[in-house]
Design an enzyme around this catalytic site. Structure first.
Site, PDB file in Angstrom:
ATOM      1  N   THR A 379       9.139   6.070   9.057  1.00 37.07           N
ATOM      2  CA  THR A 379       9.474   6.718  10.322  1.00 37.07           C
ATOM      3  C   THR A 379       9.662   5.663  11.425  1.00 37.07           C
ATOM      4  O   THR A 379       9.106   4.577  11.371  1.00 37.07           O
ATOM      5  CB  THR A 379       8.387   7.744  10.730  1.00 37.07           C
ATOM      6  OG1 THR A 379       8.120   8.598   9.622  1.00 37.07           O
ATOM      7  CG2 THR A 379       8.829   8.591  11.899  1.00 37.07           C
ATOM      8  N   ASN A 399      10.617   9.786   5.437  1.00 35.66           N
ATOM      9  CA  ASN A 399       9.274  10.103   4.955  1.00 35.66           C
ATOM     10  C   ASN A 399       8.560   8.848   4.463  1.00 35.66           C
ATOM     11  O   ASN A 399       8.213   8.001   5.267  1.00 35.66           O
ATOM     12  CB  ASN A 399       9.272  11.208   3.906  1.00 35.66           C
ATOM     13  CG  ASN A 399       7.902  11.870   3.782  1.00 35.66           C
ATOM     14  OD1 ASN A 399       7.139  11.935   4.746  1.00 35.66           O
ATOM     15  ND2 ASN A 399       7.578  12.370   2.614  1.00 35.66           N
ATOM     16  N   GLY A 470       4.147   7.392  12.042  1.00 33.54           N
ATOM     17  CA  GLY A 470       2.774   7.350  11.580  1.00 33.54           C
ATOM     18  C   GLY A 470       2.325   8.551  10.775  1.00 33.54           C
ATOM     19  O   GLY A 470       1.137   8.812  10.669  1.00 33.54           O
ATOM     20  N   GLY A 471       3.262   9.330  10.195  1.00 31.25           N
ATOM     21  CA  GLY A 471       2.853  10.496   9.423  1.00 31.25           C
ATOM     22  C   GLY A 471       2.062  11.454  10.291  1.00 31.25           C
ATOM     23  O   GLY A 471       2.407  11.701  11.456  1.00 31.25           O
TER      24      GLY A 471
END
Length: 576
Positions: A379, A399, A470-471
């Site tokens: 990301t 992703n 950062g998910g």
């Protein structure tokens, strides 16, 4: 009127007159403030992308043209993080109309992507299928977003704004250490696929820092996008190669679902926090809802007056409650009913706040001793303010590192692995340790839940754009950034803030090494928290600010990423 009342009435009139004069003074002061910033500021995770954005500005473009140029270059030089085989969210502010709009370019599930397709013979989640190769990929959204933003909001043709990305793809760019490390961690998966090997093993060896990486097929794909718009990607030559490449590796996409992909324009979420107007991402992002809940919970404390341990304690408890609601309620609003009125209600936040014990951790419903999985370099985010006052905050992704690892031959398009962001098996955590239920189950055409949280915050003095990769940690990175701005920090100080995170499950505080003092860790553990206080650094926050009081622009690029760049350039002779 009695004599006794006369002084009271006189005092009231005097007070009202004073208020009127003060209001008039404020209005005059506000009117005297500059209507336009003195130039343009761009912050992105790659200097090459920031430079491309400024090139669009010099060519007569606005912030939206700069966003297209920046996004496309990131897609070329950050394949570990994003690309035209992925998707993203674009939060835009049109200064002329005063309108904010959220452009949803999230990937969609193909018809073949039923929950059963991701289970092994034992009925457990097939992690390899969910994270790698053709079954892990959703229908890409980023190409459609670039066309949409250029045609509806920009001034320049795509052949101009995509030119820097096309040149970098064809002539190459220098491989940097992060790109090399990321390839090493995904090498086994990427080298399964002939199309990927043709790009990353073109000289027979994996990419090394300092080498030049060329992507001629990607350059050709971008040229077709620039020439033909949507049809250059979703139909014709590129579409045929994408469909064949997916099918040859055992996946199932159809020409109809590829050709029918559309971005969605959505109304951003809006709420207030301590004098700030916050404009942020709506579902299918979970970030804006969680951000609203956390900040509205935290309004009940004067954080500056709390010691470090108690400040972290109440912040973590706010995170815990927001992530619990994320898990249960959030999904694609085109497919499920999300209880937005309740989740965004200040009274609901007050109820959550009341459940926080000031001295004790609240155990999560499911307790695990594992730390939340780290997102390394997946990301990316960029932020822009131009000389007209237009603003952009964009987060885009494929992703995991290098997405699915698969490039359909002849396209140069590295496909995402966003299917893992669905609740493929209800109650089973995904690659980032977050789980979901029916609201986020896959269905044909549905958009998977995201944590991407591009955000604007503004008050009478400042306009700010902020976001991060950062998910699941994106949300808490943006939260800490907003709290930093509220405490008076500069954009660069905000980008450098130490980070900690909690996501309800697993029940652990994750913190960068040195982010929490030993005394705070000890106090938090005494409250009942489990603390992992020595994690590697994470995230790559990018943020820009226009300060109207001084009419200055400034930016912050995360120092954890040495190749990022925040830069201000003055406006041209038009004097905006």
């Amino acid at each position: 009127m009695t004599p006794a009342l006369r002084p009271v009435i006189r005092q009231a009139f005097t007070f009202c007159a004073t208020l009127t004069l003060f209001a008039a003074f404020q209005a005059t002061a506000a009117d005297a403030r500059p209507r336009h910033p003195p130039g343009t500021v761009i912050a992105s995770a790659q200097a090459l992308a920031t430079d491309a954005g400024f090139e669009a500005i010099r060519n007569g473009g606005n912030a939206f043209d700069a966003a297209v140029a920046t996004s496309a270059v990131l897609a070329v030089v950050e394949p570990i993080s994003s690309g035209i085989g992925g998707g993203g969210f674009f939060l835009l502010h049109d200064a002329k109309t005063g309108r904010d709009v959220f452009v949803d370019a999230r990937e969609t599930a193909p018809e073949s992507a039923t929950p059963e397709a991701y289970l092994d013979k034992q009925g457990e989640l097939d992690v390899d299928r969910a994270e790698n190769g053709p079954w892990s990929a959703g229908i890409p959204g980023l190409p459609a977003a670039l066309v949409h933003i250029a045609s509806k909001y920009g001034r320049l043709p795509l052949r101009t704004t995509l030119a820097p990305a096309i040149k970098l793809a064809r002539e190459g760019f220098e491989v940097y250490p992060r790109l090399e490390r990321g390839y090493g961690s995904r090498r086994e998966v990427m080298e399964r696929y002939a199309g990927t090997r043709a790009v990353f093993l073109a000289d027979g060896t994996p990419p090394k820092a300092g080498e030049i990486l060329k992507q001629p097929d990607l350059a050709h794909t971008l040229e077709l996008l620039a020439e033909k718009g949507r049809d250059g990607f979703y139909k014709g030559e590129v579409a045929e190669k994408l469909l064949k490449g997916v099918a040859d590796e055992g996946g199932k996409w159809t020409a109809a679902e590829l050709a029918s992909y559309q971005v969605r324009e959505r109304e951003p979420l809006r709420f207030k926090y301590r004098g700030w107007d916050v404009i942020t991402a709506p579902p299918p992002s979970s970030g804006g809802v969680a951000l609203a809940q956390m900040l509205q919970i935290l309004e009940g404390w004067d954080l500056a007056k709390l010691d470090e341990a108690h400040r972290v304690h109440v912040t973590v408890e706010a995170m815990r409650r927001a992530f619990r609601d994320r898990t249960i309620y959030l999904g694609d609003p085109d497919f499920v009913t999300v209880p937005m009125a309740r989740l965004m209600d200040r009274n609901y936040a007050a109820g959550l706040r009341a459940s926080i014990h000031p001295e004790k951790a609240t155990p999560s419903a499911l307790i695990s001793g594992k730390p939340a999985p780290l997102e390394d370099d997946e990301t990316t985010h960029f932020a822009i303010i131009d000389a007209d006052g237009n603003r952009v905050s964009t987060t885009q992704t494929v992703n995991l590192l290098y997405g699915s690892g698969m490039i359909p031959p002849g396209t140069g398009v590295l496909l995402n692995d966003e299917m893992d962001d669905f609740a493929l098996r209800p109650g089973t955590p995904n690659a980032f340790g977050v789980m979901g239920f029916e609201a986020n189950a896959p269905k044909a055409g549905k958009r998977m839940l995201s944590s991407m949280t591009p955000t604007f915050i503004e008050n009478a003095d400042k306009s700010i754009a902020i976001g991060a990769p950062g998910g699941s940690r994106i949300i808490t990175e943006v939260l800490l950034g907003i709290l930093g701005y509220d405490a008076g920090l500069t954009p660069q100080e905000v980008a450098a803030l130490p980070r900690f995170h909690h996501q309800w499950m697993p029940d652990v505080i994750s913190a960068e090494k040195g982010a929490l003092s030993p005394e705070a860790v000890k106090a938090l553990e005494a409250m009942g928290h489990t603390v992992n206080a020595a994690e590697p650094t994470w995230g790559n926050l990018q943020t820009v600010q226009w300060d109207r009081r001084t009419n200055t622009l400034s930016g912050g690029s995360d120092p954890r990423n040495p190749v990022g760049k925040a830069e201000v350039q003055p406006s041209d002779a038009k004097g905006k």
